[in-house]
Design an enzyme around this catalytic site. Structure first.
Site, PDB file in Angstrom:
ATOM      1  N   GLU A 357       0.850  -1.187   0.000  1.00 36.55           N
ATOM      2  CA  GLU A 357       0.000   0.000   0.000  1.00 36.55           C
ATOM      3  C   GLU A 357       0.881   1.231   0.000  1.00 36.55           C
ATOM      4  O   GLU A 357       1.861   1.309   0.742  1.00 36.55           O
ATOM      5  CB  GLU A 357      -0.923   0.007   1.215  1.00 36.55           C
ATOM      6  CG  GLU A 357      -1.911   1.159   1.221  1.00 36.55           C
ATOM      7  CD  GLU A 357      -2.963   1.007   2.299  1.00 36.55           C
ATOM      8  OE1 GLU A 357      -3.843   1.888   2.382  1.00 36.55           O
ATOM      9  OE2 GLU A 357      -2.902   0.013   3.056  1.00 36.55           O
ATOM     10  N   GLY A 359       0.947   5.788  -0.999  1.00 35.87           N
ATOM     11  CA  GLY A 359       0.232   7.005  -0.668  1.00 35.87           C
ATOM     12  C   GLY A 359      -1.049   7.190  -1.453  1.00 35.87           C
ATOM     13  O   GLY A 359      -1.944   7.903  -1.013  1.00 35.87           O
ATOM     14  N   PHE A 360      -1.138   6.569  -2.619  1.00 32.70           N
ATOM     15  CA  PHE A 360      -2.297   6.804  -3.466  1.00 32.70           C
ATOM     16  C   PHE A 360      -3.137   5.554  -3.704  1.00 32.70           C
ATOM     17  O   PHE A 360      -4.145   5.623  -4.388  1.00 32.70           O
ATOM     18  CB  PHE A 360      -1.864   7.372  -4.824  1.00 32.70           C
ATOM     19  CG  PHE A 360      -1.272   8.739  -4.711  1.00 32.70           C
ATOM     20  CD1 PHE A 360      -2.074   9.854  -4.601  1.00 32.70           C
ATOM     21  CD2 PHE A 360       0.104   8.909  -4.703  1.00 32.70           C
ATOM     22  CE1 PHE A 360      -1.534  11.112  -4.490  1.00 32.70           C
ATOM     23  CE2 PHE A 360       0.653  10.171  -4.594  1.00 32.70           C
ATOM     24  CZ  PHE A 360      -0.165  11.279  -4.489  1.00 32.70           C
ATOM     25  N   ASP A 470      10.306   9.980  -6.757  1.00 38.21           N
ATOM     26  CA  ASP A 470       9.906   9.203  -5.584  1.00 38.21           C
ATOM     27  C   ASP A 470      10.668   7.876  -5.554  1.00 38.21           C
ATOM     28  O   ASP A 470      10.091   6.823  -5.282  1.00 38.21           O
ATOM     29  CB  ASP A 470       8.398   8.957  -5.602  1.00 38.21           C
ATOM     30  CG  ASP A 470       7.884   8.485  -4.247  1.00 38.21           C
ATOM     31  OD1 ASP A 470       8.554   8.760  -3.231  1.00 38.21           O
ATOM     32  OD2 ASP A 470       6.821   7.835  -4.208  1.00 38.21           O
TER      33      ASP A 470
END
Length: 744
Positions: A357, A359-360, A470
């Site tokens: 999982e 951030g989005f 990122d």
């Protein structure tokens, strides 16, 4: 008496010929003009149009035939204009001494008058009987009209009869009243006009019924016809007759101006129709389902500074239609899946299928009907960033193809659902192996080299060049053989040419964000290099970039590791205890030096990823590694370290040599990476001096902070001037290994 009988017989014959067209009209549509014959010669009067109270004198003949020029109109009648047409002719009665053709609106003189062409008085009557009742009695109609206007019967010509367009039970009759001379005098013309206007011309009501006068026109009569029509003026001051609705003039030509207006109006109408159809088709395409998304190629939306503003609240509320319109120009070369297919593949997005999982959204493991194993990323954050990340990642991955980048298989856009379908990388991420399992030294080197290759491809060989923004351990996925694949391009941005930065809102993960980006929002390719250096330190130390469980002052990995890179004792303290006894210290020191330079505070002191790849290839001999997409001329030009011979090229300011002084008691061959702040071409023009030549084996890998340039055609600028086995004395280069355990 005999002559009188012959004259009477001839008159009857002429009347029969005059009534023949009306009888013939029963067999053909009544709107057709009568057929006319032409003669070889014709004589014309030159009518005098000036009004005169006195009776008109006898016409004078011209010895040579001549034509009257067409008269220009000045008036209007029922919004129609008339012109004299040379191809429309009126046939004169046949006589033994005169054969001629007159051009409308002129007509031939009546029988018994000298041959010539004159203006007739045009009268239009509306009879209250049907047309078929008129045809047999046209002769009687001529007689009664002649009697009511005090004219000879030969002066009355029935030109046509047709059914009224508004009432088929009525008949419109067109009559020409022809003067015996050149024209009617004003008194006669006015008298005839007044008798028709006041209905003083008696007609047999039993045969013809009641009648109305709908139109009268003749030069010299009052300007208003009985039904209010206005006449114009002919040359000479007289009103000119305007067209009555007769068979003889229904086929008038259309003026050039009218044709031009009609053509222009038609063209404008066609343009409007084409525009309307185009808009309708466009909206239909936008409104189609996600299966209608086809491959296209377009610039990245991330290149636009205001890319984030494109997803307004109104656009977000419109569901998938809004997104489809935004993605109309996206580069899509991937398959489109339906939501039902993905629900079936992931057991309706079961929690048991969750791989991770971010951030989005969450990533689920899925099995398609054909047995293909996929990773399904379901975007869960319902805001503008969700759609922006979705478009960015689809754009990037659909155009980027490299063995060290995760492959995008397809997408799903249905309602409010956004999914990305990737190839499944079975072995998890670097983060999970480092912090929840174990990785040996060779696997860590393989991961470091493969991840560097992926970033180098993004920075230097992709089109357009991309800043990941990122890069972190959890975004480096591992295959079963620990081949790394860089993933998660949701925050990626297109890199600008040259050394200019991109000003953007700071996005990323704490601990991996470069200091200049965090403080100023200025994004560079060297910002990714910093993030890579953090991951490299993770591989060396086994620690997280930010670990709040560590003692005070040691929570941040970079801050804690920097002073430990200065000496051998620090390196031994820094290295992951799980690697004890499994690695070569020299190799570890070289990797530590690369990591130290990647996380350097000064952007200009950080290497480019292509240079990092070359340095790591000298440390880790990846025998199974085949030349991937990133390979270029520079890769094939680098010989194996075992074959290095000769002296090293000069290196006055090496980015490698900018590392802190390391002190440990074992000699080691090292790599010298030459850093230049200028263009690459300057590297080969720098002066060589004996004092600048280090006596250690290695390879010069130039670094530059100047503009990015294509790497494929770059000339080989690796110069080998020494042996890896040689460990000479100190040189004038700063911070080089002296052979005595010190970094000079």
């Amino acid at each position: 008496m005999r002559n009188f009988a012959m004259l009477l017989l001839l008159i009857l014959l002429l009347h029969s010929l005059a009534s023949f067209p009306i009888c013939f009209a029963r067999l053909f549509p009544m709107s057709l003009p009568f057929t006319r014959s032409k003669a070889h010669q014709m004589h014309f009067f030159h009518p005098y149009l000036n009004p005169s109270v006195a009776p008109t004198p006898s016409p004078a003949f011209s010895p040579n035939p001549s034509r009257i020029p067409p008269l220009r109109h000045k008036g209007h009648h029922r919004h129609r204009r008339w012109h004299l047409r040379r191809n429309a002719t009126a046939v004169s009665p046949s006589s033994h001494d005169c054969q001629q053709t007159c051009v409308e609106p002129l007509t031939s003189t009546p029988f018994g008058s000298p041959c010539g062409c004159v203006f007739p008085m045009k009268v239009q009557l509306l009879l209250s009987v049907a047309p078929f009742s008129i045809f047999p009695v046209t002769n009687e109609l001529e007689i009664e009209v002649a009697a009511g206007t005090y004219l000879e019967q030969s002066q009355v010509k029935i030109m046509g009869a047709s059914a009224d367009s508004e009432n088929q039970g009525k008949t419109v009759v067109d009559i020409n009243l022809v003067p015996l001379g050149e024209k009617f005098d004003n008194t006669t013309a006015t008298l005839i006009y007044q008798r028709f206007r006041h209905k003083k011309v008696p007609l047999n009501e039993t045969v013809f019924g009641d009648y109305e006068v709908t139109h009268i026109s003749y030069p010299g009569i009052p300007s208003s016809s009985p039904n209010g029509d206005v006449t114009g003026d002919a040359p000479g001051g007289l009103p000119i007759p305007i067209n009555a609705t007769t068979f003889a003039n229904k086929s008038q030509g259309i003026g050039f101006r009218t044709i031009a207006i009609i053509a222009l109006s038609g063209f404008v109408l066609i343009l409007v129709l084409v525009g309307a159809i185009s808009i309708i088709v466009k909206w239909k395409k936008i409104g189609k389902s996600s299966n209608a998304v086809g491959p296209a190629l377009a610039p990245s939306i991330n290149k636009r500074p205001g890319a984030g503003s494109m997803f307004s609240s109104s656009a977000r509320s419109s569901g998938s239609d809004s997104l489809m319109s935004s993605m109309a120009t996206c580069a899509l070369s991937v398959k489109t899946f339906t939501l039902s297919e993905l629900e079936k593949a992931t057991d309706r997005f079961s929690a048991k299928r969750v791989l991770g999982e971010g951030g989005f959204g969450r990533v689920y493991q899925g099995s398609m009907e054909d047995g293909t194993e996929v990773a399904v990323k379901l975007l869960t954050r319902d805001n503008q960033n969700r759609d922006r990340e979705f478009i960015a990642e689809v754009e990037m991955l659909s155009r980027l193809h490299h063995r060290n980048l995760v492959k995008l298989i397809g997408i799903c856009i249905e309602g409010r659902t956004r999914c990305l379908i990737y190839e499944l990388v079975h072995n998890g991420s670097v983060e999970s192996h480092l912090h929840e399992g174990t990785l040996d030294w060779d696997a860590r080197l393989k991961i470091a080299l493969g991840a560097a290759r992926g970033l180098a491809y993004l920075h230097e060989d992709s089109n357009p060049r991309v800043i990941h923004r990122d890069f972190k351990a959890s975004n480096v996925l591992l295959e079963d053989d620990f081949t790394p694949k860089v993933s998660d391009f949701g925050l990626a941005r297109e890199a600008t040419e040259g050394s200019q930065h991109i000003s953007t809102r700071v996005m990323g993960t704490f601990g991996y964000v470069a200091p200049e980006y965090a403080m100023t929002g200025h994004l560079l390719v060297k910002s990714d290099v910093y993030s890579y250096g953090v991951v490299l330190l993770e591989l060396l130390t086994g620690r997280r970039p930010v670990d709040m469980s560590q003692p005070s002052g040691e929570e941040n990995l970079v801050t804690w590791a920097r002073p430990l890179l200065a000496n051998r004792e620090g390196l031994e303290q820094l290295v992951d205890p799980a690697l004890a006894g499994t690695y070569n210290f020299d190799d570890m020191a070289k990797v530590a030096a690369i990591a130290s330079m990647c996380v350097h505070q000064e952007v200009s002191h950080r290497p480019f990823m292509g240079e990092v790849v070359q340095a790591l290839k000298l440390i880790y001999n990846d025998a199974d590694e085949t030349c991937g997409d990133y390979c270029s001329q520079k890769d094939s030009s680098v010989p194996d370290s075992a074959d290095f011979k000769g002296d090293l090229a000069p290196s006055d300011s090496s980015w490698w040599n900018l590392t802190p002084r390391l002190r440990y008691g074992q000699a080691s061959s090292f790599i010298t990476m030459d850093y230049s702040s200028g263009p690459l071409e300057d590297m080969e023009n720098r002066p060589h001096s004996a004092s600048s030549i280090p006596r250690v084996g290695g390879l010069i890998l130039p670094n530059r902070s100047g503009p990015l340039r294509p790497m494929r055609s770059r000339r080989n600028f690796f110069r080998l001037r020494g042996s890896m086995s040689e460990h000479g004395g100190p040189s004038s280069s700063r911070h080089l290994w002296s052979g005595n355990g010190d970094w000079l």
